[in-house]
Design an enzyme around this catalytic site. Sequence first.
Site, short mmCIF file in Angstrom:
data_model
loop_
_atom_site.label_atom_id
_atom_site.label_comp_id
_atom_site.label_asym_id
_atom_site.label_seq_id
_atom_site.Cartn_x
_atom_site.Cartn_y
_atom_site.Cartn_z
N LYS A 139 0.83 -1.21 0.00
CA LYS A 139 0.00 0.00 0.00
C LYS A 139 0.86 1.26 0.00
O LYS A 139 0.56 2.23 -0.68
CB LYS A 139 -0.94 0.02 1.21
CG LYS A 139 -2.10 -0.96 1.09
CD LYS A 139 -3.15 -0.70 2.16
CE LYS A 139 -4.17 -1.83 2.23
NZ LYS A 139 -5.10 -1.66 3.35
N LYS A 147 -5.33 -10.87 -6.58
CA LYS A 147 -6.48 -10.94 -5.68
C LYS A 147 -7.58 -9.97 -6.12
O LYS A 147 -7.27 -8.85 -6.52
CB LYS A 147 -5.94 -10.57 -4.29
CG LYS A 147 -6.96 -10.34 -3.22
CD LYS A 147 -6.28 -9.96 -1.92
CE LYS A 147 -6.02 -8.45 -1.83
NZ LYS A 147 -5.75 -7.97 -0.46
N LYS A 184 -10.72 -4.24 -3.62
CA LYS A 184 -11.41 -2.95 -3.73
C LYS A 184 -10.55 -1.92 -4.44
O LYS A 184 -11.04 -0.99 -5.04
CB LYS A 184 -11.75 -2.43 -2.33
CG LYS A 184 -12.81 -3.24 -1.62
CD LYS A 184 -12.95 -2.81 -0.15
CE LYS A 184 -13.19 -4.02 0.72
NZ LYS A 184 -13.44 -3.75 2.13
P1 TYM Z 1 -10.69 -6.17 4.09
O1 TYM Z 1 -11.70 -5.13 4.44
O2 TYM Z 1 -9.69 -5.86 3.04
O3 TYM Z 1 -11.41 -7.50 3.66
C1 TYM Z 1 -12.41 -8.13 4.45
C2 TYM Z 1 -12.23 -9.63 4.40
O4 TYM Z 1 -12.32 -10.12 3.06
C3 TYM Z 1 -11.20 -10.95 2.78
N1 TYM Z 1 -10.86 -10.82 1.36
C4 TYM Z 1 -10.74 -11.84 0.51
N2 TYM Z 1 -10.87 -13.17 0.66
C5 TYM Z 1 -10.69 -13.95 -0.44
N3 TYM Z 1 -10.41 -13.45 -1.67
C6 TYM Z 1 -10.28 -12.13 -1.87
N4 TYM Z 1 -10.01 -11.65 -3.08
C7 TYM Z 1 -10.44 -11.26 -0.75
N5 TYM Z 1 -10.38 -9.90 -0.61
C8 TYM Z 1 -10.64 -9.66 0.69
C9 TYM Z 1 -10.09 -10.41 3.67
O5 TYM Z 1 -9.08 -11.37 3.86
C10 TYM Z 1 -10.86 -10.08 4.92
O6 TYM Z 1 -11.02 -11.23 5.71
N6 TYM Z 1 -7.29 -5.85 7.74
C11 TYM Z 1 -8.61 -6.36 7.42
C12 TYM Z 1 -9.72 -5.78 8.28
C13 TYM Z 1 -9.58 -6.00 9.75
C14 TYM Z 1 -9.69 -7.22 10.45
C15 TYM Z 1 -9.57 -6.89 11.82
C16 TYM Z 1 -9.88 -8.52 10.06
C17 TYM Z 1 -9.39 -5.02 10.68
N7 TYM Z 1 -9.39 -5.55 11.91
C18 TYM Z 1 -9.62 -7.88 12.82
C19 TYM Z 1 -9.92 -9.51 11.04
C20 TYM Z 1 -9.80 -9.18 12.39
C21 TYM Z 1 -8.92 -5.97 5.98
O7 TYM Z 1 -8.37 -5.06 5.44
O8 TYM Z 1 -9.95 -6.65 5.43
#
Ligand code: TYM
Length: 332
Positions: A112, A195, A198
């Site tokens: 990022k 992947k 967003k």
């Molecule tokens: P975020 O908001 O990017 O994504 C949310 C969840 O979706 C999963 N994900 C995917 N899984 C499979 N294939 C994909 N292409 C794909 N894109 C996204 C992510 O792995 C995630 O589980 N850092 C985290 C948010 C967070 C969090 C937490 C997660 C903040 N605090 C505490 C778990 C526990 C994030 O950016 O997710």
Amino acid sequence: RPRVLSGIQPTADSFHLGNYLGALRQWVKMQETHDAFYCVVDLHAITVQYDPVELRRRTRVAAAQLFAVGLDPDRCTVFVQSHVPEHTELAWVLICLTGMGEASRMTQFKDKAAKYGEGAASVGLFTYPILQAADILLYHADQVPVGADQKQHLELTRDLAQRFNHRFGETFTLPSPYILKEVEKITDLQDPTAKMSKSSSSPQGILDLLEQPNTLRKKIMRAVTDTGTEIVADEENKPGITNLLRILSALTGTSIPELEKRYAGQGYGTFKKDVAEAVIETFTPIRERAEKLLADEAELDRMLAVGAERARAVARETMEKVRDRAGFLPSF
Ligand code: TYM
């Protein structure tokens, strides 16, 4: 009941198929078997440049989608991260336990930050994984349902929990990632080795939960596939078809070998059409429920207030222990 916590960022106008298959579907299942806490991580969303009006709107849209996919406020706790100030408070304590080198090794940060000029990424982006560790540890989560991209953050979380416990006494539960191999990385329809994300450059590669059926169908029919005509899973040589097979398998509950048999001798066209129908069938009721929820913002905010109240009760108790163990003077 074992505890689960997970979070999702409100950084787009809709969640996408990767979020849904990689995480949200497991969230819904786990509310039946676990004491589940799920949060919209708005504090994480401000680690990159953002617009406050958009953030507020997207936070509601995110919450509406969480209820729309099937999270039930009677079975789990859905809340907004910034409603529970203990998240930032614990993050600070953990930040002070994290080495600069350790934080510098986080690959998501490196990816990022690379999008900004040299040194221009925020310090918040640098500490992002530590705030995530605080999210998880505050609730003593046993399991954290996420996609593969969160593995490294979960490792850091375990390291920090262990370090705190070792220095200040047993306080935190060591959480395990809960990652389903078959859906851990759903890829971009236009770039099937990357992947689905967003922040992807082209919207053509992403299937949004709130998108209209026609758009979904078009994107899937135009998905990049591979040369050849065979519908078989082959990560190396056919990443596009493999991704679509994974999607169809996850959405219909039919195994990939079974799908390979079913589509043997058929062209990509029929196969893609079936993938499109499966996606549309899944997304349409979710979109309709989300639209209904968003039509009554006061009710949605009330549901989130209930979640915040429950989350705070747990977070407050953990933080009281942490303050004591970390050596802070009681304030009353
Ligand atoms: P975020 O908001 O990017 O994504 C949310 C969840 O979706 C999963 N994900 C995917 N899984 C499979 N294939 C994909 N292409 C794909 N894109 C996204 C992510 O792995 C995630 O589980 N850092 C985290 C948010 C967070 C969090 C937490 C997660 C903040 N605090 C505490 C778990 C526990 C994030 O950016 O997710």
